[in-house]
Scaffold this motif. Sequence first.
Motif, PDB file in Angstrom:
ATOM      1  N   THR A   1      -8.460  -6.442  -3.533  1.00 51.43           N
ATOM      2  CA  THR A   1      -7.556  -7.325  -2.719  1.00 51.43           C
ATOM      3  C   THR A   1      -8.293  -8.156  -1.698  1.00 51.43           C
ATOM      4  OG1 THR A   1      -7.371  -5.366  -1.204  1.00 51.43           O
ATOM      5  CG2 THR A   1      -5.695  -5.415  -2.691  1.00 51.43           C
TER       6      THR A   1
ATOM      7  N   ARG B   1     -13.616  -1.331   9.642  1.00 46.18           N
ATOM      8  CA  ARG B   1     -12.261  -1.156  10.313  1.00 46.18           C
ATOM      9  C   ARG B   1     -12.293  -0.059  11.237  1.00 46.18           C
ATOM     10  NH1 ARG B   1      -8.131  -2.516   6.357  1.00 46.18           N
ATOM     11  NH2 ARG B   1      -6.683  -1.810   7.612  1.00 46.18           N
TER      12      ARG B   1
ATOM     13  N   TRP C   1       0.805  -1.061  -0.020  1.00 44.64           N
ATOM     14  CA  TRP C   1       0.093  -0.046   0.105  1.00 44.64           C
ATOM     15  C   TRP C   1       0.989   1.246   0.059  1.00 44.64           C
ATOM     16  CZ3 TRP C   1      -5.403  -0.085  -0.315  1.00 44.64           C
ATOM     17  CH2 TRP C   1      -5.825  -1.303  -0.274  1.00 44.64           C
TER      18      TRP C   1
ATOM     19  N   GLU D   1     -10.299  -7.057   1.021  1.00 45.09           N
ATOM     20  CA  GLU D   1     -10.387  -6.248   2.332  1.00 45.09           C
ATOM     21  C   GLU D   1     -11.703  -6.312   2.934  1.00 45.09           C
ATOM     22  OE1 GLU D   1      -7.991  -3.092   3.161  1.00 45.09           O
ATOM     23  OE2 GLU D   1      -6.219  -4.234   2.837  1.00 45.09           O
TER      24      GLU D   1
ATOM     25  N   ASP E   1     -14.865  -4.316   4.410  1.00 42.08           N
ATOM     26  CA  ASP E   1     -15.486  -2.804   4.186  1.00 42.08           C
ATOM     27  C   ASP E   1     -14.757  -1.836   5.057  1.00 42.08           C
ATOM     28  OD1 ASP E   1     -16.732  -0.665   3.562  1.00 42.08           O
ATOM     29  OD2 ASP E   1     -18.470  -1.391   4.073  1.00 42.08           O
ATOM     30  N   ALA E   2     -14.142  -0.744   4.465  1.00 42.40           N
ATOM     31  CA  ALA E   2     -13.430   0.291   5.233  1.00 42.40           C
ATOM     32  C   ALA E   2     -14.479   0.596   6.537  1.00 42.40           C
ATOM     33  CB  ALA E   2     -12.898   1.332   4.414  1.00 42.40           C
TER      34      ALA E   2
ATOM     35  N   CYS F   1      -9.313  -0.241  -4.568  1.00 48.12           N
ATOM     36  CA  CYS F   1      -8.301  -1.150  -4.332  1.00 48.12           C
ATOM     37  C   CYS F   1      -8.783  -2.354  -3.183  1.00 48.12           C
ATOM     38  CB  CYS F   1      -7.000  -0.462  -3.753  1.00 48.12           C
ATOM     39  SG  CYS F   1      -6.384   0.382  -5.367  1.00 48.12           S
ATOM     40  N   SER F   2      -9.527  -1.771  -2.010  1.00 52.53           N
ATOM     41  CA  SER F   2      -9.753  -2.631  -1.047  1.00 52.53           C
ATOM     42  C   SER F   2     -10.669  -3.704  -1.576  1.00 52.53           C
ATOM     43  CB  SER F   2     -10.628  -1.753   0.020  1.00 52.53           C
ATOM     44  OG  SER F   2      -9.722  -0.851   0.399  1.00 52.53           O
TER      45      SER F   2
ATOM     46  N   ARG G   1      -7.706   4.396   2.596  1.00 53.25           N
ATOM     47  CA  ARG G   1      -7.529   3.399   1.521  1.00 53.25           C
ATOM     48  C   ARG G   1      -8.652   3.474   0.371  1.00 53.25           C
ATOM     49  NH1 ARG G   1      -5.205  -2.294   3.825  1.00 53.25           N
ATOM     50  NH2 ARG G   1      -3.351  -1.398   4.618  1.00 53.25           N
TER      51      ARG G   1
END
Length: 79
Positions: free
Chosen positions: A57, A65, A7, A59, A61-62, A53-54, A49
Amino acid sequence: MDGRAHWLTCALDGRDHAVLAHDPESGAHRGACGRTVWASSLASPPATRCPECSVATGERDAADRRPTLLDRLLGLRPA
Protein backbone atom coordinates in the motif's frame (compact mmCIF):
# COMPACT_ATOMS: atom_id res chain seq x y z
CA MET A 1 -2.85 -0.74 -5.47
CA ASP A 2 -6.04 0.91 -6.71
CA GLY A 3 -8.40 2.66 -4.34
CA ARG A 4 -8.22 2.92 -0.61
CA ALA A 5 -7.28 -0.04 1.56
CA HIS A 6 -9.58 -1.19 4.32
CA TRP A 7 -7.59 -2.68 7.19
CA LEU A 8 -9.06 -5.74 8.91
CA THR A 9 -7.62 -7.88 11.69
CA CYS A 10 -7.28 -11.51 10.60
CA ALA A 11 -8.73 -14.05 13.02
CA LEU A 12 -6.04 -16.57 12.01
CA ASP A 13 -2.77 -14.64 12.31
CA GLY A 14 -3.87 -11.68 14.48
CA ARG A 15 -2.43 -9.04 12.12
CA ASP A 16 -4.13 -6.19 10.31
CA HIS A 17 -4.21 -6.71 6.55
CA ALA A 18 -5.07 -4.25 3.76
CA VAL A 19 -8.16 -5.77 2.15
CA LEU A 20 -8.49 -5.56 -1.62
CA ALA A 21 -11.54 -7.73 -2.31
CA HIS A 22 -14.34 -9.48 -0.45
CA ASP A 23 -16.09 -12.73 -1.37
CA PRO A 24 -19.65 -12.37 -0.03
CA GLU A 25 -20.39 -16.09 -0.38
CA SER A 26 -17.52 -17.36 1.79
CA GLY A 27 -16.93 -14.24 3.88
CA ALA A 28 -13.21 -14.29 3.03
CA HIS A 29 -11.21 -11.22 2.10
CA ARG A 30 -8.12 -10.94 -0.13
CA GLY A 31 -5.23 -9.03 1.41
CA ALA A 32 -2.72 -6.89 -0.48
CA CYS A 33 -0.07 -9.43 0.60
CA GLY A 34 -1.96 -12.20 -1.23
CA ARG A 35 -3.22 -13.97 1.89
CA THR A 36 -6.83 -14.90 2.52
CA VAL A 37 -8.03 -12.85 5.48
CA TRP A 38 -10.80 -14.03 7.80
CA ALA A 39 -12.03 -11.00 9.72
CA SER A 40 -12.00 -11.15 13.49
CA SER A 41 -14.51 -9.23 15.58
CA LEU A 42 -14.81 -5.70 14.23
CA ALA A 43 -15.02 -4.54 17.85
CA SER A 44 -11.43 -5.67 18.48
CA PRO A 45 -8.72 -2.98 18.71
CA PRO A 46 -6.27 -2.50 15.83
CA ALA A 47 -3.41 -4.99 15.71
CA THR A 48 0.09 -4.92 14.26
CA ARG A 49 -0.07 -4.34 10.53
CA CYS A 50 1.15 -6.97 8.09
CA PRO A 51 4.53 -5.78 6.76
CA GLU A 52 3.80 -7.11 3.25
CA CYS A 53 0.48 -5.23 3.10
CA SER A 54 2.19 -2.05 4.33
CA VAL A 55 4.74 -2.28 1.51
CA ALA A 56 2.01 -3.06 -1.06
CA THR A 57 0.00 0.00 0.00
CA GLY A 58 3.06 2.26 0.03
CA GLU A 59 2.97 2.96 3.75
CA ARG A 60 6.07 4.06 5.56
CA ASP A 61 8.03 1.52 7.56
CA ALA A 62 6.16 0.32 10.65
CA ALA A 63 9.27 1.09 12.73
CA ASP A 64 8.79 4.79 11.88
CA ARG A 65 5.25 4.84 13.27
CA ARG A 66 4.99 6.41 16.67
CA PRO A 67 1.84 6.77 18.74
CA THR A 68 0.33 10.25 18.85
CA LEU A 69 -0.44 12.01 22.10
CA LEU A 70 -4.09 10.96 21.77
CA ASP A 71 -3.02 7.34 21.16
CA ARG A 72 -0.90 7.39 24.28
CA LEU A 73 -3.71 8.92 26.36
CA LEU A 74 -6.12 6.26 25.11
CA GLY A 75 -3.56 3.49 25.62
CA LEU A 76 -3.46 2.54 21.95
CA ARG A 77 -0.51 0.73 20.40
CA PRO A 78 1.12 1.99 17.21
CA ALA A 79 -0.34 0.27 14.17
